[in-house]
Design an enzyme around this catalytic site. Structure first.
Site, PDB file in Angstrom:
ATOM      1  CE1 TYR A  67      -5.611 -45.297 -23.135  1.00 15.84           C
ATOM      2  CE2 TYR A  67      -5.814 -47.585 -23.801  1.00 15.84           C
ATOM      3  CZ  TYR A  67      -6.224 -46.520 -23.028  1.00 15.84           C
ATOM      4  OH  TYR A  67      -7.255 -46.709 -22.136  1.00 15.84           O
ATOM      5  N   GLY A 118      -1.591 -51.272 -10.454  1.00 12.30           N
ATOM      6  CA  GLY A 118      -0.445 -51.958  -9.857  1.00 12.30           C
ATOM      7  C   GLY A 118      -0.366 -51.766  -8.351  1.00 12.30           C
ATOM      8  CB  SER A 176      -0.327 -55.692  -8.509  1.00 12.62           C
ATOM      9  OG  SER A 176       0.920 -55.142  -8.098  1.00 12.62           O
ATOM     10  CG  LEU A 223      -4.500 -55.889 -10.725  1.00  9.63           C
ATOM     11  CD1 LEU A 223      -3.345 -56.531 -11.502  1.00  9.63           C
ATOM     12  CD2 LEU A 223      -4.842 -56.733  -9.494  1.00  9.63           C
TER      13      LEU A 223
HETATM   14  N1  LIG Z   1     -11.755 -46.109 -19.818  1.00 10.24           N
HETATM   15  C1  LIG Z   1     -10.777 -45.543 -19.140  1.00 10.24           C
HETATM   16  O1  LIG Z   1     -10.870 -44.381 -18.738  1.00 10.24           O
HETATM   17  C2  LIG Z   1      -9.525 -46.337 -18.843  1.00 10.24           C
HETATM   18  C3  LIG Z   1      -8.561 -45.803 -17.986  1.00 10.24           C
HETATM   19  C4  LIG Z   1      -7.428 -46.577 -17.727  1.00 10.24           C
HETATM   20  C5  LIG Z   1      -7.279 -47.826 -18.303  1.00 10.24           C
HETATM   21  N2  LIG Z   1      -8.240 -48.323 -19.134  1.00 10.24           N
HETATM   22  C6  LIG Z   1      -8.083 -49.647 -19.781  1.00 10.24           C
HETATM   23  O2  LIG Z   1      -8.030 -50.641 -18.783  1.00 10.24           O
HETATM   24  C7  LIG Z   1      -6.820 -51.406 -18.903  1.00 10.24           C
HETATM   25  C8  LIG Z   1      -6.357 -51.828 -17.535  1.00 10.24           C
HETATM   26  O3  LIG Z   1      -6.138 -50.679 -16.739  1.00 10.24           O
HETATM   27  P1  LIG Z   1      -4.844 -50.457 -15.871  1.00 10.24           P
HETATM   28  O4  LIG Z   1      -3.653 -50.890 -16.647  1.00 10.24           O
HETATM   29  O5  LIG Z   1      -4.841 -49.101 -15.344  1.00 10.24           O
HETATM   30  O6  LIG Z   1      -5.124 -51.367 -14.661  1.00 10.24           O
HETATM   31  P2  LIG Z   1      -4.559 -52.464 -13.739  1.00 10.24           P
HETATM   32  O7  LIG Z   1      -4.828 -53.776 -14.345  1.00 10.24           O
HETATM   33  O8  LIG Z   1      -5.150 -52.073 -12.462  1.00 10.24           O
HETATM   34  O9  LIG Z   1      -2.973 -52.217 -13.588  1.00 10.24           O
HETATM   35  C9  LIG Z   1      -2.052 -52.740 -14.471  1.00 10.24           C
HETATM   36  C10 LIG Z   1      -0.661 -52.619 -13.899  1.00 10.24           C
HETATM   37  O10 LIG Z   1      -0.548 -53.392 -12.717  1.00 10.24           O
HETATM   38  C11 LIG Z   1       0.751 -53.979 -12.612  1.00 10.24           C
HETATM   39  N3  LIG Z   1       0.607 -55.430 -12.382  1.00 10.24           N
HETATM   40  C12 LIG Z   1       1.245 -56.135 -11.427  1.00 10.24           C
HETATM   41  N4  LIG Z   1       0.882 -57.419 -11.459  1.00 10.24           N
HETATM   42  C13 LIG Z   1       0.013 -57.564 -12.456  1.00 10.24           C
HETATM   43  C14 LIG Z   1      -0.683 -58.685 -12.968  1.00 10.24           C
HETATM   44  N5  LIG Z   1      -0.564 -59.910 -12.467  1.00 10.24           N
HETATM   45  N6  LIG Z   1      -1.482 -58.494 -14.016  1.00 10.24           N
HETATM   46  C15 LIG Z   1      -1.623 -57.250 -14.543  1.00 10.24           C
HETATM   47  N7  LIG Z   1      -0.980 -56.153 -14.086  1.00 10.24           N
HETATM   48  C16 LIG Z   1      -0.148 -56.309 -13.042  1.00 10.24           C
HETATM   49  C17 LIG Z   1       1.468 -53.665 -13.921  1.00 10.24           C
HETATM   50  O11 LIG Z   1       2.349 -52.600 -13.676  1.00 10.24           O
HETATM   51  P3  LIG Z   1       3.925 -52.843 -13.669  1.00 10.24           P
HETATM   52  O12 LIG Z   1       4.219 -53.634 -14.910  1.00 10.24           O
HETATM   53  O13 LIG Z   1       4.525 -51.503 -13.651  1.00 10.24           O
HETATM   54  O14 LIG Z   1       4.179 -53.630 -12.424  1.00 10.24           O
HETATM   55  C18 LIG Z   1       0.374 -53.192 -14.853  1.00 10.24           C
HETATM   56  O15 LIG Z   1       0.832 -52.224 -15.754  1.00 10.24           O
HETATM   57  C19 LIG Z   1      -5.861 -50.493 -19.662  1.00 10.24           C
HETATM   58  O16 LIG Z   1      -4.860 -51.220 -20.330  1.00 10.24           O
HETATM   59  C20 LIG Z   1      -6.793 -49.789 -20.603  1.00 10.24           C
HETATM   60  O17 LIG Z   1      -7.038 -50.612 -21.727  1.00 10.24           O
HETATM   61  C21 LIG Z   1      -9.360 -47.594 -19.401  1.00 10.24           C
END
Ligand SMILES: NC(=O)c1ccc[n+]([C@@H]2O[C@H](COP(=O)([O-])OP(=O)(O)OC[C@H]3O[C@@H](n4cnc5c(N)ncnc54)[C@H](OP(=O)(O)O)[C@@H]3O)[C@@H](O)[C@H]2O)c1
Length: 331
Positions: free
Chosen positions: A56, A209, A212, A206
């Site tokens: 990352y 996003g 979200s 989410l």
């Molecule tokens: N194992 C794997 O293959 C894999 C893959 C992907 C991620 N991950 C891990 O999982 C974590 C979460 O995944 P993700 O970031 O893709 O998923 P997510 O939680 O579905 O999406 C996060 C995005 O949603 C938006 N958002 C809007 N309101 C929110 C709120 N109240 N709380 C949080 N986010 C909000 C933000 O984007 P904006 O700020 O642009 O609005 C944020 O960047 C990552 O940080 C990583 O550590 C693992």
């Protein structure tokens, strides 16, 4: 903070984890000060699980976490680290390496960048198709014996790989995408995890996003990040997917909750062994996400949600065709 337990050997973690990926450019520019403040706020509110990957921001995310943890007791936090993805200087993915010798090398650099002498959960980010999972997990097991790693996790693998890995060493959790619009794990992977006593750390709750409640067509114009390439955000699919969000919003409003809170509460409600890892990048997002812990979804709420977003309702796959093809979990 509500707690949950991952794995048969019982690793106690907060019911929500914080995923730090979005703090290293994956979803566009991130504010360093706000990222660190968000990690501090998460720990202060009782979150104990921080998820990262050595790729990352090619080390940026681990260094950020190290800075955020300065002055905090090491045992206040569980660090979940993914390894194996290879990048070039232009930040493109150029392969995956799950060889035992690579495991030891990746781990050495992560320990150094994180400024710690152990990692709580260490996992390959993907299955390396050229290396038997027994070899990759066996190499991490050696690092457990040496005291550099506490527990072994996996990421985006299927049921067969879970069984083979578990035969080598107890697997504490599978990190995998799971949300109202990504329910693929329900058929085989989730039942296998339950049978084997493997927890789930769910990401994409989410849908990056999309569900979200804060995404809109206008935001797409600026998005120069992962989401520009993601099928579900493409113009031909976005309309339909945002209509699903609006249906969810009506349910959220009736419960005086936000869309994001309903989406998170739904995943929390799918099983005690599931820990959503939320990608909040700012304190306001974190506060919103934490609100989901106080939400109870009744049978009637669940039926309404299921009606609004039936399984397979989303338009488009969760990754592009190239990435879908390398996911062991999609075989
Ligand atoms: N194992 C794997 O293959 C894999 C893959 C992907 C991620 N991950 C891990 O999982 C974590 C979460 O995944 P993700 O970031 O893709 O998923 P997510 O939680 O579905 O999406 C996060 C995005 O949603 C938006 N958002 C809007 N309101 C929110 C709120 N109240 N709380 C949080 N986010 C909000 C933000 O984007 P904006 O700020 O642009 O609005 C944020 O960047 C990552 O940080 C990583 O550590 C693992």
């Amino acid at each position: 903070m509500k707690m949950r337990t991952l794995g048969r050997n019982g690793l106690d973690v907060s019911a929500l984890g914080l995923g730090c990926m979005g703090m290293s450019g994956v979803y566009g520019a991130a504010d360093r000060g706000e990222s660190i403040a968000t990690i501090h706020a998460a720990l202060d509110r009782g979150i104990t699980l921080l998820d990262t990957g050595d790729f990352y921001g090619s080390g940026h995310n681990e260094l950020l976490i190290r800075e955020a943890l300065q002055g905090r007791p090491r045992d206040q936090v569980l660090l979940s680290v993914k390894f194996g993805a290879l990048r070039d200087p232009e930040n493109r993915f150029i392969g995956f390496d799950g060889r035992p010798v690579a495991v030891r090398n990746f781990l050495t650099y992560s320990l150094r960048r994180l400024g710690t002498d152990y990692i709580d959960i260490y996992r390959p980010a993907r299955l390396d198709p050229t290396v038997p999972i027994e070899d990759t997990v066996g190499a991490i097991a050696d690092m457990v014996k040496a005291g550099h790693v506490r527990s072994i996790g996996l990421s985006e693998v299927g049921a067969e790989t879970l069984r083979r890995a578990q035969a080598v060493h107890p697997i504490v959790d599978l990190q995998i995408e799971y949300s109202l619009i990504s329910r693929g794990i329900e058929a085989k992977i989730l039942p296998t995890c339950r049978e084997l006593g493997i927890g789930i750390t769910a990401y994409g709750v989410l849908s990056r996003g999309l569900i979200s409640g804060h995404w809109s067509r206008d935001r797409m114009a600026d998005a120069q990040d992962f989401r520009r390439m993601s099928p579900r955000f493409r113009p031909e699919n976005l309309e339909r997917n945002l209509a699903l969000v609006e249906a969810l919003r009506r349910i959220a409003e009736a419960k005086s909750a936000s869309v994001a809170q309903i989406a998170i509460a739904w995943v929390l409600g799918r099983g005690e062994e599931i820990v959503p890892v939320i990608g909040a990048r700012r304190r306001d997002q974190l506060t919103e996400a934490l609100g989901a812990l106080d939400l109870t979804l009744s049978a009637a709420d669940l039926a309404a949600i299921e009606h609004a977003i039936p399984p397979n309702a989303a338009a488009g796959t969760r990754y592009d065709a190239h990435q879908m093809a390398v996911l062991d979990s999609e075989r």
